[in-house]
Design a protein around this motif. Structure first.
Motif, PDB file in Angstrom:
ATOM      1  N   PRO A 174       0.948  -1.096   0.158  1.00 57.21           N
ATOM      2  CA  PRO A 174       0.039  -0.017  -0.022  1.00 57.21           C
ATOM      3  C   PRO A 174       0.877   1.259  -0.076  1.00 57.21           C
ATOM      4  N   GLY A 175       0.354   2.550  -0.257  1.00 57.64           N
ATOM      5  CA  GLY A 175       0.990   3.612  -0.440  1.00 57.64           C
ATOM      6  C   GLY A 175       1.236   4.276   0.850  1.00 57.64           C
ATOM      7  N   SER A 176       1.058   4.053   1.944  1.00 59.56           N
ATOM      8  CA  SER A 176       1.137   4.594   3.130  1.00 59.56           C
ATOM      9  C   SER A 176       2.389   4.345   3.555  1.00 59.56           C
ATOM     10  N   THR A 177       3.216   5.382   4.444  1.00 60.11           N
ATOM     11  CA  THR A 177       4.265   5.082   5.000  1.00 60.11           C
ATOM     12  C   THR A 177       4.207   3.997   6.107  1.00 60.11           C
ATOM     13  N   GLY A 178       3.049   3.661   6.765  1.00 67.76           N
ATOM     14  CA  GLY A 178       3.067   2.906   7.711  1.00 67.76           C
ATOM     15  C   GLY A 178       3.125   1.569   7.409  1.00 67.76           C
ATOM     16  N   ALA A 179       2.329   1.386   6.211  1.00 65.80           N
ATOM     17  CA  ALA A 179       2.128   0.173   5.531  1.00 65.80           C
ATOM     18  C   ALA A 179       3.570  -0.259   5.083  1.00 65.80           C
ATOM     19  N   CYS A 180       4.120   0.467   4.521  1.00 63.30           N
ATOM     20  CA  CYS A 180       5.482   0.271   4.162  1.00 63.30           C
ATOM     21  C   CYS A 180       6.569  -0.294   5.142  1.00 63.30           C
ATOM     22  N   LYS A 181       6.505   0.685   6.271  1.00 62.37           N
ATOM     23  CA  LYS A 181       7.173   0.316   7.467  1.00 62.37           C
ATOM     24  C   LYS A 181       6.846  -0.894   7.805  1.00 62.37           C
ATOM     25  N   ASP A 182       5.480  -1.432   8.057  1.00 61.52           N
ATOM     26  CA  ASP A 182       5.079  -2.600   8.529  1.00 61.52           C
ATOM     27  C   ASP A 182       5.508  -3.799   7.722  1.00 61.52           C
ATOM     28  N   ALA A 183       5.420  -3.613   6.313  1.00 56.28           N
ATOM     29  CA  ALA A 183       5.974  -4.799   5.579  1.00 56.28           C
ATOM     30  C   ALA A 183       7.251  -5.030   5.440  1.00 56.28           C
ATOM     31  N   TRP A 184       8.020  -3.939   5.628  1.00 55.13           N
ATOM     32  CA  TRP A 184       9.667  -4.275   5.557  1.00 55.13           C
ATOM     33  C   TRP A 184      10.148  -4.573   6.862  1.00 55.13           C
ATOM     34  N   ASP A 185       9.673  -3.990   8.082  1.00 55.45           N
ATOM     35  CA  ASP A 185       9.997  -4.233   9.487  1.00 55.45           C
ATOM     36  C   ASP A 185       9.557  -5.604   9.927  1.00 55.45           C
ATOM     37  N   GLU A 186       8.849  -6.104   9.275  1.00 53.97           N
ATOM     38  CA  GLU A 186       7.744  -7.149  10.095  1.00 53.97           C
ATOM     39  C   GLU A 186       8.046  -8.646   9.002  1.00 53.97           C
ATOM     40  N   ILE A 187       8.419  -8.186   7.812  1.00 56.73           N
ATOM     41  CA  ILE A 187       8.331  -9.343   6.846  1.00 56.73           C
ATOM     42  C   ILE A 187       9.827  -9.398   5.858  1.00 56.73           C
ATOM     43  N   LEU A 188       9.750  -8.096   5.118  1.00 56.99           N
ATOM     44  CA  LEU A 188      10.844  -8.307   4.151  1.00 56.99           C
ATOM     45  C   LEU A 188      12.298  -8.050   4.623  1.00 56.99           C
ATOM     46  N   GLN A 189      12.382  -7.473   5.651  1.00 50.75           N
ATOM     47  CA  GLN A 189      13.941  -7.278   6.029  1.00 50.75           C
ATOM     48  C   GLN A 189      14.430  -8.816   6.564  1.00 50.75           C
ATOM     49  N   TYR A 190      13.476  -9.475   7.035  1.00 48.54           N
ATOM     50  CA  TYR A 190      13.752 -10.926   7.338  1.00 48.54           C
ATOM     51  C   TYR A 190      14.197 -11.957   6.105  1.00 48.54           C
ATOM     52  N   GLN A 191      12.981 -12.082   5.456  1.00 46.35           N
ATOM     53  CA  GLN A 191      13.016 -12.625   4.076  1.00 46.35           C
ATOM     54  C   GLN A 191      13.901 -12.395   3.125  1.00 46.35           C
ATOM     55  N   LEU A 192      14.750 -11.073   3.136  1.00 44.83           N
ATOM     56  CA  LEU A 192      15.556 -10.798   2.309  1.00 44.83           C
ATOM     57  C   LEU A 192      16.960 -10.797   2.865  1.00 44.83           C
ATOM     58  N   ASP A 193      16.985 -11.333   4.022  1.00 43.77           N
ATOM     59  CA  ASP A 193      18.472 -11.443   4.726  1.00 43.77           C
ATOM     60  C   ASP A 193      18.737 -13.022   4.653  1.00 43.77           C
ATOM     61  N   TYR A 194      19.721 -13.116   4.046  1.00 44.96           N
ATOM     62  CA  TYR A 194      20.482 -14.749   3.743  1.00 44.96           C
ATOM     63  C   TYR A 194      20.793 -15.385   5.081  1.00 44.96           C
ATOM     64  N   ARG A 195      20.879 -14.869   6.053  1.00 42.28           N
ATOM     65  CA  ARG A 195      21.094 -15.178   7.583  1.00 42.28           C
ATOM     66  C   ARG A 195      20.072 -15.676   8.284  1.00 42.28           C
ATOM     67  N   HIS A 196      18.700 -15.275   7.817  1.00 40.98           N
ATOM     68  CA  HIS A 196      17.349 -15.531   8.763  1.00 40.98           C
ATOM     69  C   HIS A 196      17.129 -17.035   8.454  1.00 40.98           C
ATOM     70  N   ALA A 197      16.909 -17.706   9.516  1.00 42.05           N
ATOM     71  CA  ALA A 197      16.400 -19.183   9.722  1.00 42.05           C
ATOM     72  C   ALA A 197      14.975 -19.358  10.308  1.00 42.05           C
ATOM     73  N   PRO A 198      14.374 -20.450   9.817  1.00 40.13           N
ATOM     74  CA  PRO A 198      15.010 -21.536   9.090  1.00 40.13           C
ATOM     75  C   PRO A 198      15.083 -21.472   7.487  1.00 40.13           C
ATOM     76  N   CYS A 199      14.372 -20.376   6.726  1.00 45.27           N
ATOM     77  CA  CYS A 199      14.485 -20.213   5.488  1.00 45.27           C
ATOM     78  C   CYS A 199      14.257 -18.485   4.973  1.00 45.27           C
ATOM     79  N   ASN A 200      14.651 -18.515   3.892  1.00 39.39           N
ATOM     80  CA  ASN A 200      14.449 -16.906   3.494  1.00 39.39           C
ATOM     81  C   ASN A 200      14.469 -16.870   2.197  1.00 39.39           C
ATOM     82  N   PHE A 201      14.020 -15.792   1.213  1.00 41.35           N
ATOM     83  CA  PHE A 201      13.775 -15.485   0.006  1.00 41.35           C
ATOM     84  C   PHE A 201      15.380 -15.552  -0.720  1.00 41.35           C
ATOM     85  N   VAL A 202      16.397 -15.149   0.045  1.00 44.50           N
ATOM     86  CA  VAL A 202      17.616 -14.835  -0.819  1.00 44.50           C
ATOM     87  C   VAL A 202      18.154 -16.300  -1.063  1.00 44.50           C
TER      88      VAL A 202
END
Length: 180
Positions: free
Chosen positions: A139-167
């Motif tokens: 969504p276009g709100s800053t809050g939604a962007c923060k939530d998506a990044w902080d709660e989902i994407l920062q982990y799934q786009l980090d190779y070190r995240h276990a047990p699995c990740n997108f990278v």
């Protein structure tokens, strides 16, 4: 929940950011700025950034071009995921996807419910894969962007995240296109 395996090296990902808007410019694109700050703050590379009008074909054309660009690993769009007549980002994403990541929408809704309650039902955030590239529509709100990044994407786009990740599965995203 973060489960970072500190014994692994961080792998920077090249991420392109697209803001979908008929009215925004780079000078007043707060949601795009929010994503860029988080992407770079996490150690990833901003591969490209643009603003595209709320036009389905235009959005899809840019998504396709970026998904074919070897310098782009991930595309994140912000805006145009609502329910109004001009909100066509989700449709443009689905025009490009080879596979949809249905659970991304589900997890985003769960995160949103914690923040905005039942208003989360109005979001059509989505994720998918095309040409070996991940695509996410937020969504276009800053809050939604923060939530998506902080709660989902920062982990799934980090190779070190276990047990699995997108990278870790990047090399296998387009294995179906290789000769056997």
């Amino acid at each position: 929940m973060s489960r970072i395996d500190e014994t692994k090296d961080f792998i920077p990902v090249r991420i392109a950011v697209m803001t979908v808007s008929d009215t925004r410019s780079l000078a007043d694109d707060r949601s795009g700025d929010t994503l860029v700050a988080r992407i770079e703050g996490a150690g990833h590379v901003l591969a490209d950034r643009m603003i595209v009008r709320d036009e389905r074909g235009e959005i899809a054309d840019h998504l396709r071009a970026w998904s074919l660009d070897p310098e782009v690993d991930v595309i994140i769009t912000t805006g145009g995921t609502g329910l109004t007549g001009r909100d066509v980002t989700v449709e443009a994403h689905r025009d490009v996807y080879e596979k949809e990541i249905e659970a991304f929408a589900t997890v985003f809704t769960m995160v949103s419910m914690e923040k905005i309650g039942t208003s989360a039902v109005q979001s059509r955030a989505t994720g998918g894969v095309a040409n070996g590239t991940y695509l996410f529509a937020l969504p276009g709100s800053t809050g939604a962007c923060k939530d998506a990044w902080d709660e989902i994407l920062q982990y799934q786009l980090d190779y070190r995240h276990a047990p699995c990740n997108f990278v870790e599965i990047f090399p296998r995203l387009d294995e179906h296109k290789r000769r056997k």
